[in-house]
Design a protein around this motif. Sequence first.
Motif, short mmCIF file in Angstrom:
data_model
loop_
_atom_site.label_atom_id
_atom_site.label_comp_id
_atom_site.label_asym_id
_atom_site.label_seq_id
_atom_site.Cartn_x
_atom_site.Cartn_y
_atom_site.Cartn_z
N VAL A 14 -75.07 9.44 100.07
CA VAL A 14 -75.68 8.57 101.08
C VAL A 14 -76.49 7.48 100.40
N GLN A 15 -77.26 7.84 99.41
CA GLN A 15 -78.08 6.86 98.69
C GLN A 15 -77.21 5.80 98.02
N GLN A 40 -74.13 5.05 98.97
CA GLN A 40 -73.03 4.63 99.85
C GLN A 40 -71.70 4.87 99.15
N HIS A 54 -73.58 6.29 107.56
CA HIS A 54 -74.27 6.23 106.26
C HIS A 54 -73.48 5.42 105.24
N ARG A 55 -72.34 4.87 105.67
CA ARG A 55 -71.46 4.08 104.81
C ARG A 55 -70.90 4.92 103.66
N LEU A 100 -69.91 10.63 108.60
CA LEU A 100 -70.66 9.96 107.54
C LEU A 100 -70.55 8.44 107.58
#
Length: 254
Positions: free
Chosen positions: A131-132, A134, A176-177, A173
């Motif tokens: 997530v951080q 992407q 969250h890209r 997801l």
Amino acid sequence: MINEHRTNISGLTVIVTGAGSGIGRATTQALGSAGANVLAVGRRLEALTDTAEGYPTVVPFAADIRGGTAAPEIVHAAVERWGGLDALINNAGVFAAMPLAEVTSERIDDLFITNVAAPSLLARAALPHLVQAQGTIVNVSSTFGHVPAPGAGHYGATKAAIEQLTRSWALELAPHRVRVNAVAPGPTESDALASAGLSDELISQVKDEEAARVPLGRRGNAVEVAEWILRFVDPSASWVTGQVMAVDGGLALT
């Protein structure tokens, strides 16, 4: 020589499971050639060391992905070494020929733990970092995930599960890209048949029969599958998610 589309992969941090042979080895080495930092995960350290030889950005990490603490330990090893995680390649899996008359709960459990539960737990452990960044998840399915085959129903069921997880995770997801895709190889040269306990004679017979069924007239090789995994990892594929790419010589069309 690095293909132009691979230049975006340089500097990415990637975990590859099942990196000791076959598609996992080919993928790991292709990523290493493209300049990615790769944690090469598998059960056999010697095989992983062979995979990493000549690729300075590839680091072997011996672990059994079925272990209860394996997923967080694998992710921690990559993040601690390189400071983050951009991609998870869920390649490790087992094949078992299991006609209905030979089904046992133990064999079913082993298939689903290795092919479904372990990749899910790895994805869960990797998720905060993906997530951080992407980042992306690439799952490795099989033609048998969407094409029935006598005697391979339970194996196929695990791969059908992986394909459904791929689509579901892609939707889940997307805000969250984080992209999630899968590659579904057809018959590919690897150690899978031998690892399934088949005799040399039966392996040769299976290979001949599989090649005869493939419209393009041959079995594939691991490098051909790895090429498509790299395409999904590449950030230039930023608008592609939830896809299952058949790399099977047209087998799924038959």
